[in-house]
Every structure is written in C-alpha cells, then in structure tokens.
Design a protein around this motif. Structure first.
Motif, PDB file in Angstrom:
ATOM      1  N   PHE A  12      -1.396  20.454  -2.193  1.00 52.07           N
ATOM      2  CA  PHE A  12      -0.443  19.223  -1.806  1.00 52.07           C
ATOM      3  C   PHE A  12      -1.347  18.341  -1.057  1.00 52.07           C
ATOM      4  O   PHE A  12      -1.085  17.044  -1.276  1.00 52.07           O
ATOM      5  N   MET A  13      -2.192  18.708  -0.058  1.00 50.94           N
ATOM      6  CA  MET A  13      -2.867  17.502   0.706  1.00 50.94           C
ATOM      7  C   MET A  13      -3.850  16.895  -0.344  1.00 50.94           C
ATOM      8  O   MET A  13      -3.943  15.774  -0.043  1.00 50.94           O
ATOM      9  N   THR A  14      -4.408  17.392  -1.379  1.00 49.98           N
ATOM     10  CA  THR A  14      -5.402  16.896  -2.293  1.00 49.98           C
ATOM     11  C   THR A  14      -4.396  15.929  -2.838  1.00 49.98           C
ATOM     12  O   THR A  14      -5.035  14.706  -3.233  1.00 49.98           O
ATOM     13  N   TYR A  15      -3.383  16.112  -3.484  1.00 52.23           N
ATOM     14  CA  TYR A  15      -2.481  15.078  -4.137  1.00 52.23           C
ATOM     15  C   TYR A  15      -2.266  14.175  -3.137  1.00 52.23           C
ATOM     16  O   TYR A  15      -2.030  12.847  -3.714  1.00 52.23           O
ATOM     17  N   LEU A  16      -1.835  14.276  -2.013  1.00 50.98           N
ATOM     18  CA  LEU A  16      -1.570  13.404  -1.209  1.00 50.98           C
ATOM     19  C   LEU A  16      -2.729  12.316  -1.043  1.00 50.98           C
ATOM     20  O   LEU A  16      -2.399  11.148  -0.810  1.00 50.98           O
ATOM     21  N   SER A  17      -3.980  12.821  -0.528  1.00 51.67           N
ATOM     22  CA  SER A  17      -5.079  12.070  -0.655  1.00 51.67           C
ATOM     23  C   SER A  17      -5.451  11.119  -1.718  1.00 51.67           C
ATOM     24  O   SER A  17      -5.796   9.905  -1.745  1.00 51.67           O
ATOM     25  N   LEU A  18      -5.097  11.830  -2.780  1.00 53.90           N
ATOM     26  CA  LEU A  18      -5.440  10.945  -4.157  1.00 53.90           C
ATOM     27  C   LEU A  18      -4.478  10.238  -4.441  1.00 53.90           C
ATOM     28  O   LEU A  18      -4.781   8.928  -4.842  1.00 53.90           O
ATOM     29  N   SER A  19      -3.351  10.068  -4.115  1.00 55.49           N
ATOM     30  CA  SER A  19      -2.319   9.284  -3.860  1.00 55.49           C
ATOM     31  C   SER A  19      -2.547   7.864  -3.177  1.00 55.49           C
ATOM     32  O   SER A  19      -2.184   6.817  -3.508  1.00 55.49           O
ATOM     33  N   LEU A  20      -3.019   8.335  -1.893  1.00 58.32           N
ATOM     34  CA  LEU A  20      -3.526   7.235  -1.153  1.00 58.32           C
ATOM     35  C   LEU A  20      -4.567   6.367  -1.520  1.00 58.32           C
ATOM     36  O   LEU A  20      -4.489   5.339  -1.454  1.00 58.32           O
ATOM     37  N   PHE A  60       0.829  -0.958  -0.056  1.00 60.61           N
ATOM     38  CA  PHE A  60      -0.113  -0.231   0.076  1.00 60.61           C
ATOM     39  C   PHE A  60       0.943   1.208  -0.057  1.00 60.61           C
ATOM     40  O   PHE A  60       0.547   2.187  -0.862  1.00 60.61           O
ATOM     41  N   LEU A  61       1.795   1.409   0.907  1.00 57.04           N
ATOM     42  CA  LEU A  61       2.674   2.520   0.746  1.00 57.04           C
ATOM     43  C   LEU A  61       3.552   2.551  -0.355  1.00 57.04           C
ATOM     44  O   LEU A  61       3.777   3.786  -0.770  1.00 57.04           O
ATOM     45  N   GLY A  62       3.933   1.560  -0.915  1.00 54.49           N
ATOM     46  CA  GLY A  62       4.740   1.468  -2.129  1.00 54.49           C
ATOM     47  C   GLY A  62       3.933   2.260  -3.268  1.00 54.49           C
ATOM     48  O   GLY A  62       4.555   2.710  -3.920  1.00 54.49           O
ATOM     49  N   PHE A  63       3.059   1.600  -3.391  1.00 50.21           N
ATOM     50  CA  PHE A  63       1.935   2.027  -4.503  1.00 50.21           C
ATOM     51  C   PHE A  63       1.537   3.457  -4.331  1.00 50.21           C
ATOM     52  O   PHE A  63       1.325   4.430  -5.399  1.00 50.21           O
ATOM     53  N   SER A  64       1.276   3.813  -3.143  1.00 47.81           N
ATOM     54  CA  SER A  64       1.012   5.316  -2.916  1.00 47.81           C
ATOM     55  C   SER A  64       2.202   6.090  -2.995  1.00 47.81           C
ATOM     56  O   SER A  64       1.720   7.378  -3.555  1.00 47.81           O
ATOM     57  N   ILE A  65       3.462   5.973  -2.737  1.00 43.78           N
ATOM     58  CA  ILE A  65       4.514   6.836  -3.188  1.00 43.78           C
ATOM     59  C   ILE A  65       4.640   6.657  -4.618  1.00 43.78           C
ATOM     60  O   ILE A  65       4.916   8.236  -5.199  1.00 43.78           O
TER      61      ILE A  65
END
Length: 237
Positions: A57-65, A21-26
């Motif tokens: 930035f927080m939007t991109y982070l949420s989208l990545s997760l 999960f963390l790998g794909f999110s990054i």
C-alpha cells in the motif's frame, strides 16, 4: 508590487500547484496497480514480493505521489514562470521560455532512454549473477526505487543542453569557453557514466555517448544564441 503583494501572489500560485499535485496524485492512485505492472515489465519473469502488510500500500502511495508530481510538473513550471515573469527583461523571458520547453522535451527523452534502453540492460547484468541455488527475491519497493533512480538520473543527464543554452542566453558562459573545456567535460562525462551504470564498458558507453552528443549540441546552441544576440545588438546600434 509591494512585499505583501508578492507574498499574496506566491501564496495563490502555491495553492494552485498543491491542488493540481494532490488531484493528479489521487487520480494516479486509482491506476497505481496498472502503473506498477507497467514498471515491472522490463524485469519479467522476476516475481516481486512485499515484506510487510502495509508495504505494498505504501509503495502504491509513493508511486502515486511520484506520478502526480510528474503530471503536475508543467503546472509547477508555468506557475514559477508566471511568478518571476514580471521582473524579467524581454531577453531573459525568451531564454527562460525556450529553456523550459527544451528542458521538458529533453527530460522526457532522457527518462524514456533510461527506462526503455538502459534499465533492461542493467537488470540483465545484475540479475545475471544469480545461480541455481541463489534466486532473486526483490522487494517491489526497492525495485521501484531503483527504477526511479535510473529514470531521474538519465532525465537530468539529458538536461545538459538546457543548462548551457540558458547560461549562454544570459551571457554567463560562451561557446568558446565550452570548447576550451571539452577535454575536461569528456573526462567528467565518462566518470559520471561509470558511477551511474554497471561496471562494464557497454553500459558506460550507452550513457556516455548520448551525453557527449548532448555536450557538442550544447556548444552549437550556445554559438547560435551568441550570434543572435550579436545581430540584435548590431541592429539596435
């Protein structure tokens, strides 16, 4: 397995899930701009805004997760399946395997239907209320949240045959029960369609009709599962 061994097995599989999960999110965070551009394409030519310095930035982070979770979902399902696999009978294993496979395909189909068919129509409907003096100024965070809600709602709605087939495979429901509940099911489907779509007949039908087809398909699948189970019982006898 002892209780301690079960906990150790669960811990090992949780670590695998978290790592993927963390790998794909990054990985997705590196492509977050391209992903956001793709997701806003149905709303063109609307210009989106972000309302505070860290908002985008927080939007991109949420989208990545969120994207990381979707990409790691096959791994999650595999690890869950392997954890419960030893405690299942052969019939239960087959039912769960087929349910997971069919569920993944239907969820993707439902999500694609929601994004490519329903989302553009709903955007035209809602944005059509604007006037010359009232222009849409939409937060990118709110828009992506709306897109996620639509995609998830339609993906889950298309899971109906999976739930019924799994329950039929486990002997909890029968095709006869589904047939007897058809009138109630039709009513509930139109109620759900009215809740999830704009207040117009066309958009409600665009959701209700596929769900009606899926319900009828659920009856057929449940009937096939019952016939297969009966034939196996007769062969064993």
């Amino acid at each position: 397995m002892t209780y301690i061994e079960h906990l150790a097995e669960l811990r090992k599989r949780l670590i695998v899930v978290i790592v993927f999960f963390l790998g794909f999110s990054i990985l997705c965070f590196g492509w977050s701009k391209q992903l956001a551009t793709f997701l806003v394409s149905p709303a063109q030519p609307v210009d989106f805004v972000f309302l505070s310095p860290p908002d985008l930035f927080m939007t991109y982070l949420s989208l990545s997760l969120y994207a990381g979770f979707i990409l790691s979902l096959p791994i999650i399902l595999y690890e869950v399946g392997m954890f419960i696999w030893p405690g299942l009978e052969k019939r239960e294993r087959r039912a769960i395997f087929l349910s997971l496979l069919l569920g993944a395909l239907l969820f993707i189909g439902g999500a694609a239907f929601g994004f490519f068919v329903m989302l553009p129509y709903m955007l035209r409907f809602f944005l059509g209320f604007g006037t010359e003096g009232i222009k849409p100024m939409i937060s990118i965070r709110d828009y992506l949240g709306f897109v996620g809600q639509i995609v998830l709602s339609f993906g889950l709605a298309f899971e109906l045959p999976v739930v019924t087939t799994a329950l039929a495979g486990l002997g909890i429901i029968t095709s006869a029960q589904l047939k007897s509940a058809r009138k109630i099911a039709v009513l509930l489907i139109f109620i759900v369609a009215a809740i999830l779509t704009p207040p117009d007949v066309i958009s409600q039908l665009l959701l209700a009709l596929p769900m009606l087809v899926l319900f009828e398909g659920s009856i057929v699948l449940a009937s096939l599962v019952e016939k297969k189970s009966k034939s196996k019982v007769q062969e064993a006898a």
